[in-house]
Design a protein around this motif. Structure first.
Motif: not given
Lengths: 112, 112
Positions: A35, A37, A41-43, A45
């Protein structure tokens, strides 16, 4: 508990160079995922490799998995400044739970 | 464009107050995860649900944290009472059974 350990913790390269990150884990797995990031922010995929696979490609990404050594590597070729981010490996322990255990991550800086 | 949403994005509160974080998973995803990210501990799995039933909440401090899925479109994580050590970014992620997880943008919690 953290299963994955990533190496290096931080990496700084010039644009156009390749970046290699390594991940080691401890238990049997169904799959290993990477992943990304971006700061704050969010991870997101990037790629999944199953335990019976040895290598996988996606665009400029190449992932290898060695289950005998319980290790994986992520190679980003021809890096760009936009690749600057933290990269995490995550393992799904054997047992089909869907649960992931994340490593501490590698912070990659790509200088223009 | 299907994505996981989380509210609030930022929360500042005082020690002892109740905090509720909400997550809307991607429609059709039947597995929902709650993670906490701090510089010191990295990304930790707190709890996860499948088909709205809790599968594992062993990562969650039981005395003050609770997680629920009142329906398939809403997951909640509650902290009562909150403490300064709970300050972190809390992520929700959803998945279709196993494999790739889709992360929300996170809730940044600061407990004063």
């Amino acid at each position: 508990s953290q299963q994955g350990e990533e190496d290096p913790q931080a990496l700084s390269i010039q644009e156009g160079e390749n970046a290699t990150m390594n991940c080691s884990y401890k238990t049997s797995i169904n799959n290993l995922q990477w992943y990304r990031q971006n700061s704050g922010r969010g991870l997101v995929h990037l790629i999944l490799i199953r335990s019976n696979e040895r290598e996988k490609h996606s665009g400029r990404l190449r992932v290898t998995l060695d289950t005998s050594k319980k290790s994986s590597s992520l190679l980003i070729t021809a890096s760009r400044a936009a690749d600057t981010a933290s990269y995490f490996c995550a393992t799904e322990p054997a047992g089909n739970t869907g649960k992931l255990i994340f490593g501490q991550g590698t912070t990659l800086q790509v200088k223009p | 464009d299907a994505r996981v949403t989380q509210t609030p994005r930022d929360k500042v509160t005082e020690m002892g107050q109740e905090v509720t974080m909400r997550c809307q998973p991607i429609l059709g995803h039947n597995t929902v995860f709650w993670y906490r990210q701090t510089m010191k501990q990295g990304l930790e799995l707190l709890a996860y649900f499948r088909n709205r039933a809790p599968l594992d909440d062993s990562g969650m401090p039981k005395d003050r944290f609770s997680a629920e899925m009142p329906d398939a479109t809403l997951a909640t994580l509650k902290i009562q009472p909150s403490e300064p050590r709970d300050s972190a970014v809390y992520f929700c992620a959803s998945a279709l059974l196993v494999g790739e997880q889709f992360f929300g943008p996170g809730t940044r919690l600061t407990v004063l």
